[in-house]
Motif scaffolding. Structure first.
Motif, PDB file in Angstrom:
ATOM      1  N   ALA A  30       0.728 -12.573 -14.832  1.00 44.08           N
ATOM      2  CA  ALA A  30       0.436 -11.861 -13.588  1.00 44.08           C
ATOM      3  C   ALA A  30      -0.878 -11.098 -13.718  1.00 44.08           C
ATOM      4  CB  ALA A  30       1.572 -10.901 -13.252  1.00 44.08           C
ATOM      5  N   ARG A  31      -1.623 -11.090 -12.650  1.00 43.41           N
ATOM      6  CA  ARG A  31      -2.870 -10.340 -12.553  1.00 43.41           C
ATOM      7  C   ARG A  31      -2.679  -9.267 -11.491  1.00 43.41           C
ATOM      8  NH1 ARG A  31      -7.450  -8.575 -15.031  1.00 43.41           N
ATOM      9  NH2 ARG A  31      -9.164  -8.319 -13.562  1.00 43.41           N
ATOM     10  N   VAL A  32      -2.926  -8.020 -11.865  1.00 42.94           N
ATOM     11  CA  VAL A  32      -2.699  -6.893 -10.965  1.00 42.94           C
ATOM     12  C   VAL A  32      -4.004  -6.133 -10.745  1.00 42.94           C
ATOM     13  CG1 VAL A  32      -1.406  -4.768 -10.596  1.00 42.94           C
ATOM     14  CG2 VAL A  32      -0.328  -6.672 -11.797  1.00 42.94           C
ATOM     15  N   THR A  33      -4.300  -5.788  -9.502  1.00 41.08           N
ATOM     16  CA  THR A  33      -5.473  -4.967  -9.191  1.00 41.08           C
ATOM     17  C   THR A  33      -5.080  -3.927  -8.143  1.00 41.08           C
ATOM     18  OG1 THR A  33      -6.204  -6.495  -7.444  1.00 41.08           O
ATOM     19  CG2 THR A  33      -7.129  -6.822  -9.663  1.00 41.08           C
ATOM     20  N   THR A  34      -5.811  -2.822  -8.134  1.00 41.50           N
ATOM     21  CA  THR A  34      -5.584  -1.796  -7.120  1.00 41.50           C
ATOM     22  C   THR A  34      -6.900  -1.396  -6.475  1.00 41.50           C
ATOM     23  OG1 THR A  34      -5.852   0.108  -8.602  1.00 41.50           O
ATOM     24  CG2 THR A  34      -3.657  -0.867  -8.471  1.00 41.50           C
ATOM     25  N   ILE A  35      -6.832  -1.155  -5.192  1.00 41.66           N
ATOM     26  CA  ILE A  35      -7.967  -0.643  -4.428  1.00 41.66           C
ATOM     27  C   ILE A  35      -7.572   0.729  -3.907  1.00 41.66           C
ATOM     28  CG2 ILE A  35      -9.535  -1.016  -2.492  1.00 41.66           C
ATOM     29  CD1 ILE A  35      -9.731  -3.126  -4.684  1.00 41.66           C
ATOM     30  N   THR A  36      -8.383   1.744  -4.196  1.00 34.26           N
ATOM     31  CA  THR A  36      -8.053   3.112  -3.810  1.00 34.26           C
ATOM     32  C   THR A  36      -9.089   3.652  -2.839  1.00 34.26           C
ATOM     33  OG1 THR A  36      -7.075   3.470  -5.999  1.00 34.26           O
ATOM     34  CG2 THR A  36      -7.527   5.428  -4.678  1.00 34.26           C
ATOM     35  N   ARG A  37      -8.606   4.242  -1.768  1.00 35.63           N
ATOM     36  CA  ARG A  37      -9.477   4.876  -0.778  1.00 35.63           C
ATOM     37  C   ARG A  37      -8.896   6.241  -0.428  1.00 35.63           C
ATOM     38  NH1 ARG A  37     -12.684   1.683  -2.079  1.00 35.63           N
ATOM     39  NH2 ARG A  37     -13.813   0.136  -0.844  1.00 35.63           N
ATOM     40  N   SER A  38      -9.742   7.123   0.054  1.00 41.83           N
ATOM     41  CA  SER A  38      -9.288   8.442   0.472  1.00 41.83           C
ATOM     42  C   SER A  38      -9.021   8.435   1.971  1.00 41.83           C
ATOM     43  CB  SER A  38     -10.351   9.492   0.139  1.00 41.83           C
ATOM     44  OG  SER A  38      -9.918  10.778   0.496  1.00 41.83           O
ATOM     45  N   THR A  39      -7.900   9.060   2.389  1.00 47.72           N
ATOM     46  CA  THR A  39      -7.568   9.140   3.807  1.00 47.72           C
ATOM     47  C   THR A  39      -8.285  10.331   4.431  1.00 47.72           C
ATOM     48  OG1 THR A  39      -5.629  10.551   3.438  1.00 47.72           O
ATOM     49  CG2 THR A  39      -5.306   8.165   3.298  1.00 47.72           C
ATOM     50  N   HIS A  40      -8.126  10.498   5.733  1.00 45.37           N
ATOM     51  CA  HIS A  40      -8.806  11.598   6.414  1.00 45.37           C
ATOM     52  C   HIS A  40      -8.336  12.962   5.910  1.00 45.37           C
ATOM     53  CE1 HIS A  40      -5.036  11.247   8.684  1.00 45.37           C
ATOM     54  NE2 HIS A  40      -5.223  12.497   9.040  1.00 45.37           N
ATOM     55  N   ASP A  41      -7.091  13.015   5.395  1.00 42.18           N
ATOM     56  CA  ASP A  41      -6.589  14.283   4.847  1.00 42.18           C
ATOM     57  C   ASP A  41      -6.708  14.329   3.324  1.00 42.18           C
ATOM     58  OD1 ASP A  41      -4.741  12.341   4.409  1.00 42.18           O
ATOM     59  OD2 ASP A  41      -3.048  13.403   5.300  1.00 42.18           O
ATOM     60  N   ARG A  42      -7.542  13.424   2.770  1.00 41.75           N
ATOM     61  CA  ARG A  42      -7.912  13.398   1.355  1.00 41.75           C
ATOM     62  C   ARG A  42      -6.814  12.923   0.414  1.00 41.75           C
ATOM     63  NH1 ARG A  42     -11.882  18.678   0.423  1.00 41.75           N
ATOM     64  NH2 ARG A  42     -13.347  18.159   2.116  1.00 41.75           N
ATOM     65  N   PHE A  43      -5.767  12.365   0.961  1.00 40.23           N
ATOM     66  CA  PHE A  43      -4.789  11.705   0.102  1.00 40.23           C
ATOM     67  C   PHE A  43      -5.371  10.375  -0.371  1.00 40.23           C
ATOM     68  CE2 PHE A  43      -2.049  14.928   1.477  1.00 40.23           C
ATOM     69  CZ  PHE A  43      -0.847  14.857   0.780  1.00 40.23           C
ATOM     70  N   TRP A  44      -4.773   9.787  -1.400  1.00 37.26           N
ATOM     71  CA  TRP A  44      -5.231   8.490  -1.887  1.00 37.26           C
ATOM     72  C   TRP A  44      -4.377   7.389  -1.276  1.00 37.26           C
ATOM     73  CZ3 TRP A  44      -5.766   9.424  -7.910  1.00 37.26           C
ATOM     74  CH2 TRP A  44      -6.841  10.297  -8.131  1.00 37.26           C
ATOM     75  N   ARG A  45      -5.037   6.428  -0.697  1.00 36.63           N
ATOM     76  CA  ARG A  45      -4.346   5.260  -0.152  1.00 36.63           C
ATOM     77  C   ARG A  45      -4.610   4.100  -1.112  1.00 36.63           C
ATOM     78  NH1 ARG A  45      -1.676   4.236   4.267  1.00 36.63           N
ATOM     79  NH2 ARG A  45      -1.653   2.163   5.230  1.00 36.63           N
ATOM     80  N   THR A  48       0.831  -1.191   0.000  1.00 35.00           N
ATOM     81  CA  THR A  48       0.000   0.000   0.000  1.00 35.00           C
ATOM     82  C   THR A  48       0.873   1.251   0.000  1.00 35.00           C
ATOM     83  OG1 THR A  48      -1.772  -1.140   1.203  1.00 35.00           O
ATOM     84  CG2 THR A  48      -1.805   1.267   1.212  1.00 35.00           C
ATOM     85  N   VAL A  49       0.501   2.200  -0.862  1.00 34.99           N
ATOM     86  CA  VAL A  49       1.215   3.477  -0.926  1.00 34.99           C
ATOM     87  C   VAL A  49       0.206   4.610  -0.780  1.00 34.99           C
ATOM     88  CG1 VAL A  49       3.107   2.624  -2.355  1.00 34.99           C
ATOM     89  CG2 VAL A  49       1.049   3.537  -3.455  1.00 34.99           C
ATOM     90  N   THR A  50       0.700   5.775  -0.394  1.00 38.31           N
ATOM     91  CA  THR A  50      -0.137   6.962  -0.265  1.00 38.31           C
ATOM     92  C   THR A  50       0.245   7.958  -1.352  1.00 38.31           C
ATOM     93  OG1 THR A  50      -0.325   6.649   2.128  1.00 38.31           O
ATOM     94  CG2 THR A  50      -0.854   8.841   1.257  1.00 38.31           C
ATOM     95  N   LEU A  51      -0.751   8.414  -2.119  1.00 34.91           N
ATOM     96  CA  LEU A  51      -0.503   9.296  -3.256  1.00 34.91           C
ATOM     97  C   LEU A  51      -1.226  10.632  -3.099  1.00 34.91           C
ATOM     98  CD1 LEU A  51      -0.997   6.792  -6.229  1.00 34.91           C
ATOM     99  CD2 LEU A  51       1.119   7.356  -5.016  1.00 34.91           C
ATOM    100  N   PHE A  52      -0.597  11.678  -3.606  1.00 38.31           N
ATOM    101  CA  PHE A  52      -1.248  12.982  -3.670  1.00 38.31           C
ATOM    102  C   PHE A  52      -2.415  12.871  -4.648  1.00 38.31           C
ATOM    103  CE2 PHE A  52      -1.931  17.357  -4.905  1.00 38.31           C
ATOM    104  CZ  PHE A  52      -1.693  18.061  -3.736  1.00 38.31           C
ATOM    105  N   PRO A  53      -3.598  13.375  -4.298  1.00 34.63           N
ATOM    106  CA  PRO A  53      -4.782  13.179  -5.141  1.00 34.63           C
ATOM    107  C   PRO A  53      -4.785  14.051  -6.394  1.00 34.63           C
ATOM    108  CG  PRO A  53      -5.322  14.577  -3.288  1.00 34.63           C
ATOM    109  CD  PRO A  53      -3.911  14.110  -3.056  1.00 34.63           C
ATOM    110  N   VAL A  54      -5.468  13.534  -7.414  1.00 34.29           N
ATOM    111  CA  VAL A  54      -5.702  14.303  -8.646  1.00 34.29           C
ATOM    112  C   VAL A  54      -7.173  14.711  -8.655  1.00 34.29           C
ATOM    113  CG1 VAL A  54      -5.756  14.226 -11.160  1.00 34.29           C
ATOM    114  CG2 VAL A  54      -3.917  13.080  -9.911  1.00 34.29           C
ATOM    115  N   PRO A  55      -7.482  16.010  -8.625  1.00 35.06           N
ATOM    116  CA  PRO A  55      -8.884  16.441  -8.640  1.00 35.06           C
ATOM    117  C   PRO A  55      -9.579  16.030  -9.934  1.00 35.06           C
ATOM    118  CG  PRO A  55      -7.428  18.232  -7.957  1.00 35.06           C
ATOM    119  CD  PRO A  55      -6.554  17.143  -8.488  1.00 35.06           C
ATOM    120  N   ARG A  56     -10.784  15.551  -9.812  1.00 34.23           N
ATOM    121  CA  ARG A  56     -11.517  15.093 -10.991  1.00 34.23           C
ATOM    122  C   ARG A  56     -11.727  16.224 -11.990  1.00 34.23           C
ATOM    123  NH1 ARG A  56     -17.175  11.643 -11.045  1.00 34.23           N
ATOM    124  NH2 ARG A  56     -17.327  11.433 -13.334  1.00 34.23           N
ATOM    125  N   ARG A  57     -12.127  17.388 -11.505  1.00 32.51           N
ATOM    126  CA  ARG A  57     -12.406  18.501 -12.419  1.00 32.51           C
ATOM    127  C   ARG A  57     -11.157  18.902 -13.203  1.00 32.51           C
ATOM    128  NH1 ARG A  57     -15.574  23.530 -10.017  1.00 32.51           N
ATOM    129  NH2 ARG A  57     -17.061  21.813  -9.773  1.00 32.51           N
TER     130      ARG A  57
END
Length: 200
Positions: A122-137, A7-16
């Motif tokens: 290889a089969r690769v999947t990712t699950i993305t969730r937002s943290t309390h400070d809105r980063f992507w986990r 699991t890594v934490t990423l800076f979010p990309v705004p949808r708009r």
């Protein structure tokens, strides 16, 4: 079979912001777009196999589905066929935005893909969730199976070098996350029109 997860934490990309960038590089926003790229090495002819990529976007107007396919063709040499491979990634943007905003129930991974090589698949999947400070986990899972004689070799490789392979998997994701977090904040603060002008 070998399993990997990290699991890594990423800076979010705004949808708009993302959708504005996509729209700005399209004259017709409702048609499908495909970009083909072929990369060839600078070595002697046949010494470095070409790498072919295709990026497909169904529509630029509020894009929902993105597909990326990559093919590495065999070069010269008796063992070159073992370097041949193919990868296909599918990004469901609708699932991604829903999962990070919590606006819809989880219905599967936003990013999934398959990597095929002569000896492994290889089969690769990712699950993305937002943290309390809105980063992507982002949790990345990979399952590797042997193909052909690779079915016999993979258990041996996992036994001998399994820890090293998992360390390399973690390090690669951490490095990618570090590069993402070093570049994305500046990009998303840029005006989409200026960014597109700089790239094109």
């Amino acid at each position: 079979m070998a399993r990997f997860q990290h699991t890594v934490t990423l800076f979010p990309v705004p949808r708009r912001w993302f959708e504005s960038c996509v729209v700005m590089i399209h004259w017709d926003r409702h048609r499908r777009t495909s970009v083909d790229i072929t990369v060839r090495g600078n070595g002697p002819a046949g010494s470095e196999p070409p790498l072919s990529c295709r990026l497909d976007l169904k529509t630029a107007e509020r894009p929902q589905q993105v597909k990326l396919s990559v093919r590495l063709k065999a070069g010269a040499g008796a063992w070159s066929k073992y370097a041949e491979g193919y990868a296909e990634l599918h990004l469901d943007l609708g699932r991604l935005w829903s999962s990070v905003t919590g606006t819809a129930p989880f219905k599967g991974p936003a990013l999934s893909g398959t990597v095929k090589q002569t000896l492994v698949r290889a089969r690769v999947t990712t699950i993305t969730r937002s943290t309390h400070d809105r980063f992507w986990r982002v949790t990345v899972k990979a399952r590797v199976k042997g193909r052909s004689i690779g079915r016999l070799l993979l258990p041996v490789v996992v036994t001998v070098a399994g820890r090293r392979a998992r360390t390399s998997f973690v390090r690669a994701l951490d490095d990618a996350a570090r590069k993402w977090n070093g570049r994305i904040p500046e990009l998303v603060r840029s005006d989409p029109s200026r960014l597109v002008d700089r790239v094109f």
